[in-house]
Enzyme design. Structure first.
Site, PDB file in Angstrom:
ATOM      1  CE  LYS A 108     -10.426  -5.403  11.355  1.00  0.00           C
ATOM      2  NZ  LYS A 108     -10.643  -6.848  11.197  1.00  0.00           N
ATOM      3  CG  PHE A 146      -0.457  -0.202   2.531  1.00  0.00           C
ATOM      4  CD1 PHE A 146       0.504   0.618   3.078  1.00  0.00           C
ATOM      5  CD2 PHE A 146      -0.956  -1.233   3.318  1.00  0.00           C
ATOM      6  CE1 PHE A 146       0.991   0.438   4.351  1.00  0.00           C
ATOM      7  CE2 PHE A 146      -0.478  -1.443   4.615  1.00  0.00           C
ATOM      8  CZ  PHE A 146       0.492  -0.603   5.127  1.00  0.00           C
ATOM      9  CG  HIS A 176      -3.868   1.470  15.009  1.00  0.00           C
ATOM     10  ND1 HIS A 176      -4.565   0.877  16.049  1.00  0.00           N
ATOM     11  CD2 HIS A 176      -3.522   0.453  14.168  1.00  0.00           C
ATOM     12  CE1 HIS A 176      -4.616  -0.432  15.841  1.00  0.00           C
ATOM     13  NE2 HIS A 176      -3.995  -0.703  14.721  1.00  0.00           N
TER      14      HIS A 176
END
Length: 366
Positions: A270, A256, A274
């Site tokens: 999802k 990604f 974080h």
């Protein structure tokens, strides 16, 4: 071991464990005693739970109650010492015992079974184990430098470290898999996917969440995107096999940080952001913005959200410290996500609360 016939239900909030914890950590206790219990109580309880998970006590009780002598023989432990561990856990509402030193599973200890739906055994073994204890023994270095412990002692991020420790890496994957249904439920319960015809589940693992989304939304097509090795695991598991045959799902390998499947209506991250610093999140979101193409495409972030109120949001604020020490990431407020969105070519549209500590932060490409 037999499979539970029904998904395990969590105990009521008025259960024994909650009551005992409230008694031990009540603000009505003397401040010095409260402070002492905050440290020793939490530490010793977590280590006792880890011991029981490491020994597989709940698995040994899956067929029914067993005397402490039987459990000790099955786990190659000292009966008197094992009894003291399990007695302490039973007093906190984890396992149940009678006056004859016979133990059985209860609604909390059932989650420590290896074969239980939403099993927490691997999670407890990972986060309660010696490796994490060693990491957190050096957490002061993270506080002083703002960097994760692994970067300081291993000169690598946690994922690189886990890739070099296969057994620990497997345990970490199992731990995250066991925890996954909770945020999955949050998304499925609270987001209607209106106007979304094509969706990319970015770093979607083995496809558990995407399979649920496609089942709940028959008109939607989904792409599972993850590292090539993970996509191979997803193919072997086959959760998306039927949807793939029907032309409703595809599995794509890649990074990604480099490229995502282009032209989809929505990109779902999802519990990805974080794990990373603000700079890295902007990098990955810019890749998503390039893939999205034109304006109006949706960016969906499913994360715990920091409540800026001083006395609220303990779970997300404690989890934020895990992200600092182990990953070098952080939990964020909606406003902090808004700033990251803007830097990557999106704008914050709305934040959708869920019946859990998680929230859905929705952005749109501009």
């Amino acid at each position: 071991m037999t499979q539970p016939t029904q998904p395990i239900q969590p105990p009521a909030p008025t259960g024994v464990t909650t009551q005992v914890i409230q008694e031990q950590f009540s603000p009505t206790l003397p401040p010095h005693f409260l402070l002492a219990n905050t440290v020793s109580g939490a530490l010793l309880l977590s280590k006792h739970v880890w011991l029981s998970a490491e020994l597989g006590i709940a698995d040994h009780l899956a067929q029914g109650p067993r005397h402490i002598d039987e459990l000790a023989a099955a786990t190659a432990t000292h009966a008197g010492s094992l009894y003291r561990v399990l007695r302490a856990l039973a007093s906190m509402g984890i396992f149940a015992m009678d006056e004859k030193q016979v133990f059985r599973n209860n609604p909390l200890s059932e989650y420590l079974r290896s074969d239980a739906p939403n099993s927490m055994r691997s999670y407890v073994r990972y986060f309660g184990g010696p490796w994490i204890s060693e990491v957190y023994s050096r957490s002061i270095e993270s506080v002083k430098t703002g960097k994760p412990v692994h970067e300081l002692i291993d000169h690598a991020n946690v994922f690189e470290v886990l890739s070099k420790k296969p057994e620990l890496g497997r345990l970490f994957t199992e731990a995250m898999t066991g925890l996954a249904p909770f945020p999955d439920f949050a998304l499925l319960k609270s987001y209607d996917f209106a106007g979304v015809r094509t969706l990319v589940d970015v770093a979607g693992g083995q496809g558990t969440l995407l399979a649920k989304i496609l089942q709940a939304h028959p008109g939607l097509q989904g792409t599972l995107f993850d590292l090539p090795s993970v996509i191979q695991q997803a193919r072997e598991l086959g959760l998306l096999k039927e949807q793939e045959r029907a032309g409703r799902a595809e599995l794509v390998g890649g990074s990604f940080f480099e490229a995502l499947p282009p032209g989809r209506d929505a990109y779902l991250f999802k519990q990805i952001c974080h794990n990373w610093s603000d700079e890295d999140v902007v990098r990955m979101l810019k890749v998503a913005r390039t893939a999205a193409g034109g304006p109006g495409k949706k960016l969906l972030i499913l994360e715990m959200i920091i409540d800026p109120s001083p006395d609220k949001g303990m779970v997300s604020k404690v989890t934020d410290m895990i992200m600092l020490v182990q990953f070098g990431g952080r939990e964020r407020t909606p406003q902090e996500f808004g700033a990251l969105f803007e830097a990557a070519g999106f704008k914050l549209n709305r934040t959708i609360p869920t019946p859990t500590p998680y929230a859905i932060v929705e952005g749109v490409s501009v």
